[in-house]
Design a protein around this motif. Structure first.
Motif, short mmCIF file in Angstrom:
data_model
loop_
_atom_site.label_atom_id
_atom_site.label_comp_id
_atom_site.label_asym_id
_atom_site.label_seq_id
_atom_site.Cartn_x
_atom_site.Cartn_y
_atom_site.Cartn_z
N ALA A 41 49.01 42.03 -45.45
CA ALA A 41 49.78 42.13 -46.69
C ALA A 41 51.07 41.33 -46.60
N ALA A 42 51.77 41.44 -45.48
CA ALA A 42 53.02 40.70 -45.31
C ALA A 42 52.77 39.19 -45.32
N ARG A 43 51.68 38.77 -44.72
CA ARG A 43 51.35 37.34 -44.71
C ARG A 43 51.13 36.83 -46.13
N ILE A 44 50.42 37.59 -46.92
CA ILE A 44 50.16 37.19 -48.31
C ILE A 44 51.47 37.11 -49.08
N ILE A 297 47.57 42.97 -51.56
CA ILE A 297 46.36 42.18 -51.34
C ILE A 297 45.60 41.99 -52.66
N VAL A 298 45.49 43.05 -53.44
CA VAL A 298 44.77 42.97 -54.72
C VAL A 298 45.48 42.02 -55.68
N GLY A 318 61.92 49.94 -44.27
CA GLY A 318 61.38 48.80 -43.55
C GLY A 318 59.86 48.77 -43.56
N LEU A 319 59.24 49.95 -43.59
CA LEU A 319 57.78 50.00 -43.65
C LEU A 319 57.27 49.41 -44.97
N LEU A 320 57.99 49.66 -46.05
CA LEU A 320 57.58 49.12 -47.34
C LEU A 320 57.68 47.60 -47.35
N ILE A 321 58.69 47.07 -46.69
CA ILE A 321 58.81 45.61 -46.58
C ILE A 321 57.65 45.06 -45.77
N ARG A 322 57.31 45.71 -44.68
CA ARG A 322 56.17 45.27 -43.87
C ARG A 322 54.87 45.36 -44.66
N ALA A 323 54.81 46.26 -45.64
CA ALA A 323 53.60 46.44 -46.45
C ALA A 323 53.46 45.40 -47.55
N GLY A 324 54.48 44.53 -47.72
CA GLY A 324 54.29 43.42 -48.65
C GLY A 324 55.09 43.47 -49.93
#
Length: 792
Positions: A41-44, A297-298, A318-324
C-alpha cells in the motif's frame, strides 16, 4: 484461509491491483501478513505522490466546522451529532445557526488562517421536524439546501473562506444549484450493505437517506455535475469484509466513470454514549489499518486516501501513514469535531511532528484537492472546468500554482456574482430552464426551438453554461477512420480491410468505425470476418461497428436473434456500436424518409436496448430538418432520454442535419435546416438531455465548420472524429476526402476561445503513447480534401 490470503498477497505484490474477491481476502491480514500488505500500500501511495509532484507530502485542510443545524430526518444508531427540537430548546439553541453566528465562526477562522468552512448538518430536517420547516418558512428559505446555498455566498463574500458542503443526500438539481457557491462537496457512502438499512436492528434502519442505492446515485450525479467530491466508508457498524470490499469498489467504479472523487475517507467506528451502539466495541486497530491499506490498493496511486487523525491515538498515526494514507482531512485550530466531540483534533504542530517522524512533510491544501485546482500539464485552465467561474477568483486567491494552499495568502472576502446574462433575455421559459434545464414541458421546449435573435443568443448562452457545468469547456475529438462494409466485394476485400486498419493505426487512430450492410451475395458470417480481419492485426484499436439495420440483416441471414448477433460481436472484439438510423422515432416520418430501408421506430429502440443489455454502448442520433416539426424533435429527444434512463448505454447524442444532396428525394421535405434551427436544436438537446447523456456532438461534415463552431458555443462539446482516409483507399469510407487534422481541430477550437482534447471512443483519455503517436512528425500523410472553414 491462510493459503488464500497468501495467494492474494502474492498477486497484489505482482500487479499492485486487486479484484473484489482479493480485496475481501486481504481485509483479514494481521500480524506479518499485515506488515506485507502495508509495504504494498505504501509503495502504491508513494508512486502516486511522485507522479503528482508531491513526493513525501501528506496534506491537510485548515478549517472551521460550521454546524448549520443539529436536526436530521435520519436515526442512525451511532450518531451523537443529531439532536431533537426539544433538546435544542432545552439548550437554548435555534433550529438553525443564524447568519450572524455563522459569520462569527467563519471570521474567527479566517483570522487564524483557516481557508475551509466545513458546512455540516443533518439531512433534510424539515422532512421530519415541523419546527425546522417553520424556521425555514419564517426566514424565507424553501429548504435546508436553499439556506446553505445562501450562507455559502455569505461566507465567500464576507470572509473569503471556501465552503465545503456536507448536506447529505442531494438531488442532481441541488448539486447543480450548489456547485457555483462551493468548490467541493461531500457525502460519505458509508456502506453498500443494504441490510443495515432495510432490516430492523440495522444501524441505518429508519433512516431514509442511508439507502445505499440512493447514496450511490448521489456519487453518480456529483460526477455528472463535475463536482470535486469527498466520500468514504465507515467501518465497524455491522458490515462484513465482503461488504467493505464492495463499498470500496463502488466508489472506485464511480470515479472511473467520472473522475470526481477527490478523496476517499476510511473512518473507524468509535462507540459514543447516548447512542444505540454505545456498548459496541470500537473497530480494532489492526482491522482498521488493514482496511486503510486495502482502500489504497483498490483506489490506486492517484487517489487520495484520508484517515481522520483525531479518531486514532496519536502514537498510532504512523501506522496509518504506513498503510498508504496521504491526507489527514480537515483539522481545525478553532472548532471541535461536532460529529466526534469526544475526540479533539490534534494540535497542528503535533500533527506536523508525528508526520515528520514517519518521514513525510505536512502541507496545507484547500478544501478542493490540488488536481482539481491547478491546471494539468499542458493546459492553462485545467481546473477551471471543475470549479465554477463564479468562485474561481476565491479559489485562486488562496492557491499556489501547484494547487496546494498558499499559507501566506490573506483570507478575505470577495464579491460573488452570477455571470452576465443578455439584458432581458431570460424571462419565462428561459428563466425556468436556468433553474432546471431538463425539467420543462414539451411545449416549453417546442417554444425554445423557435428562438431567434436575442432569445436564440440567450438560449445558446444557457446551453453553453449547462455544457460547461456538465463536461467542461474543451472541444473533444477522436482520431478515427470510417470503413463502409457495404463496399465489400467491390472496393474492399478482407485483405484490404486489414491493410486499411494498419494504415489507420500508423496515422494514430484509436478507433475504426465500420458500417454498412454487406452485399447480398456474401454470407452473413462476413460481418464477423471483417471484425476478425481488423482484430487480428490491431487488437488494441477500438472497433465501433455495425448499425441496428446491419445487425438485423446479419441476424436474419444467419438465422439467429439480434441479441445473439450482438453477443457474438462483443465476444469477437467489437467495443461499441453506432446508433445511426434513428432518424426521427416516428413511423410516419420514417416511412416518408425511407419507406424501404428503415425499420419501425420500435425495432430501432429494441435493437439499441439489446446492444446496451449485452454490454455494447452506442451513440444516439437524430436527423432533423426535413418533414419533421419542432414537436417531432422534442418527442424524439424524450424517447432517447427514456432509453438512457433504462439502459445508461448512450455515449453521446449526435444531431445530424438533413442534407438533400446525400439523401434520396423526399416529398415535401425542406431543403435542410437553417443555421438558426441547427443552433436551437443543439441547445435544446443539451437542456433536455442534461443529466442523462453528457456529450453532444457537432456533426461537422454535415453542419460545416462555421455552423459546427456556432453549436460548439451553444451546447455541443464534441466535434466527433477526424475521419482519416489515408492514401491506400480513401474511397473506402462513406465520407471520403472529408477529413480533419489535429491542427485543424485546434484551430477550430481556438477560434471560439476553447482548447481541443483528444478522447477515446467512450470519452476517456488516450494513453500518452497514443497521443504522442498521433502527433509524431513522421506519421504518414493523409490524402484528403480540406474543407473551407468558411463553409456554412
Amino acid at each position: 484461509m491462510l493459503s488464500e490470503l497468501h495467494a492474494a498477497l502474492s498477486r497484489v505484490e505482482r500487479s499492485l491491483d486487486v479484484d473484489e474477491r482479493d480485496a475481501e481476502t486481504l481485509l483479514a491480514a494481521r500480524g506479518d501478513d499485515l506488515e506485507q500488505l502495508l509495504v504494498v500500500a505504501a509503495r502504491i501511495r508513494d508512486d502516486g505522490l511522485e507522479r503528482s509532484g508531491r513526493t513525501g507530502v501528506i496534506t491537510y485542510s485548515k478549517k472551521v466546522f460550521i454546524p448549520i443545524t443539529f436536526l436530521c430526518q435520519d436515526r442512525c444508531h451511532y450518531c451523537t451529532f443529531v439532536e431533537t427540537p426539544g433538546a435544542l430548546a432545552h439548550l437554548g439553541k435555534p433550529s438553525y445557526l443564524s447568519p450572524d453566528d455563522i459569520l462569527e465562526i467563519a471570521r474567527a477562522g479566517a483570522a487564524l488562517g483557516c481557508k475551509e468552512a466545513l458546512f455540516t448538518l443533518g439531512d433534510r430536517p424539515e422532512n421530519r421536524w415541523p419546527s425546522a420547516r417553520a424556521w425555514l418558512d419564517e426566514h424565507g428559505y424553501a429548504s435546508t439546501i436553499d439556506y446553505i446555498r445562501a450562507m455559502a455566498v455569505l461566507v465567500l463574500e464576507e470572509t473569503g473562506l471556501l465552503p465545503h458542503l456536507n448536506p447529505g443526500v442531494m438531488s442532481f438539481a441541488e448539486l447543480q444549484a450548489l456547485r457555483p457557491v462551493a468548490p467541493s462537496m461531500g457525502m460519505m457512502l458509508e456502506t453498500t450493505a443494504t441490510r443495515l438499512w432495510s432490516e430492523k436492528g440495522g444501524v441505518h434502519y429508519g433512516s431514509p437517506d442511508k439507502d445505499p442505492a440512493l447514496r450511490l446515485r448521489v456519487l453518480e450525479d456529483a460526477g455528472r455535475s463535475r463536482v470535486p467530491f469527498t466520500t468514504g466508508v465507515l467501518l465497524g457498524i455491522g458490515e462484513n469484509d465482503a461488504e467493505r470490499a464492495q463499498s470500496l469498489f463502488a466508489i472506485r467504479a464511480s470515479h472511473e466513470r467520472h473522475g470526481h472523487i477527490q478523496e476517499t475517507i476510511v473512518q473507524n467506528f468509535r462507540a459514543k454514549p447516548r447512542t444505540a451502539m454505545q456498548n459496541e466495541s470500537d473497530l480494532a486497530l489492526q482491522e482498521y489499518v488493514a482496511a486503510v491499506a486495502v482502500a489504497r490498493i483498490v483506489m490506486g496511486p492517484d487517489a487520495t486516501i484520508q484517515a481522520p487523525p483525531n479518531l486514532t491515538d496519536a502514537a498510532e498515526l504512523g501506522l496509518l501513514i504506513r498503510a498508504g494514507i496521504d491526507d489527514w482531512g480537515g483539522v481545525s485550530p478553532l472548532t471541535a469535531d461536532h460529529v466526534n466531540p469526544e475526540r479533539p483534533w490534534p494540535e497542528l504542530d503535533v500533527l506536523e511532528r508525528l508526520t515528520a517522524e514517519a518521514g513525510f512533510e505536512l502541507r496545507e491544501r484547500l478544501t478542493t484537492h490540488p488536481q482539481f485546482v491547478a491546471p494539468p500539464a499542458g493546459r492553462t485552465s485545467g481546473g477551471c472546468d471543475w470549479i465554477d467561474a463564479r468562485i474561481r477568483p476565491h479559489v485562486d486567491a488562496l492557491a499556489l500554482p501547484s494547487g496546494l494552499a498558499d499559507e501566506s495568502a490573506v483570507v478575505r472576502g470577495r464579491p460573488w456574482a452570477a455571470p452576465a446574462v443578455p439584458v432581458g433575455a431570460r424571462h419565462g421559459v428561459l428563466a425556468r430552464a436556468t433553474v432546471d434545464p431538463a425539467g420543462l414541458s414539451d411545449g416549453d421546449y417546442v417554444a425554445l426551438l423557435a428562438s431567434d435573435g436575442p432569445q436564440l443568443e440567450a438560449l445558446a448562452a444557457l446551453a453553453h453554461e449547462v455544457r460547461v457545468a456538465a463536461v467542461g469547456d474543451e472541444v473533444s475529438f477522436v482520431i478515427n477512420r470510417n470503413l463502409d462494409s457495404s463496399l465489400l466485394g467491390t472496393v474492399l476485400d478482407l485483405a484490404l480491410v486489414a491493410d486499411l486498419a494498419d494504415e489507420a493505426a500508423s496515422l494514430g487512430a484509436t478507433e475504426l468505425c465500420v458500417q454498412g450492410a454487406v452485399p447480398a451475395g456474401l454470407p452473413g458470417e462476413t460481418y464477423f470476418e471483417v471484425v476478425a480481419a481488423i482484430r487480428d492485426r490491431h487488437p488494441d484499436v477500438h472497433l465501433h461497428a455495425f448499425r441496428p439495420t446491419d445487425v438485423a440483416d446479419g441476424a436474419q441471414r444467419l438465422g439467429i436473434t439480434v441479441r445473439d448477433f450482438y453477443e457474438r460481436l462483443r465476444a469477437c472484439g467489437v467495443g461499441t456500436v453506432p446508433g445511426t438510423g434513428a432518424r426521427i422515432l416516428d413511423d410516419g416520418i420514417r416511412a416518408a424518409l425511407s419507406a424501404t430501408t428503415d425499420p419501425p421506430a420500435r425495432a430501432w429502440i429494441e435493437a439499441v436496448e439489446t446492444a446496451h443489455a449485452v454490454g455494447l454502448r452506442s451513440t444516439a442520433t437524430m436527423v432533423y430538418g426535413h418533414v419533421d416539426s419542432a414537436a417531432d424533435q422534442v418527442s424524439h429527444l424524450r424517447q432517447l432520454a427514456g432509453i438512457q434512463g433504462r439502459t445508461g448505454g448512450f455515449t453521446e447524442f449526435i444531431a445530424m442535419p438533413f442534407v438533400p444532396l446525400d439523401s434520396p428525394p423526399v416529398a415535401g421535405a425542406r431543403p435542410g435546416p437553417s443555421v438558426r434551427e441547427s443552433r436551437a436544436v443543439h441547445a435544446v438537446a443539451r437542456l433536455m438531455l442534461h443529466g442523462r447523456i453528457d456529450h453532444v456532438q457537432a456533426a461537422w461534415t454535415k453542419l460545416g465548420i462555421a455552423t459546427a463552431q456556432a453549436v460548439l458555443r451553444g451546447g455541443a462539446d464534441d466535434i466527433g472524429g477526424l475521419l482519416l482516409d489515408g492514401v491506400i483507399a480513401p474511397e473506402a469510407g462513406p465520407e471520403a476526402h472529408r477529413s480533419l487534422s489535429i491542427a485543424d481541430v485546434e484551430r477550430i477550437a481556438g477560434e471560439i476561445g476553447a482548447t481541443a482534447r483528444q478522447r477515446t471512443t467512450t470519452y476517456g483519455s488516450p494513453t500518452p503513447e497514443q497521443s504522442a503517436h498521433a502527433r509524431r512528425p513522421d506519421a504518414p500523410p493523409s490524402s484528403r480534401l480540406h474543407l473551407s472553414l468558411s463553409r456554412a
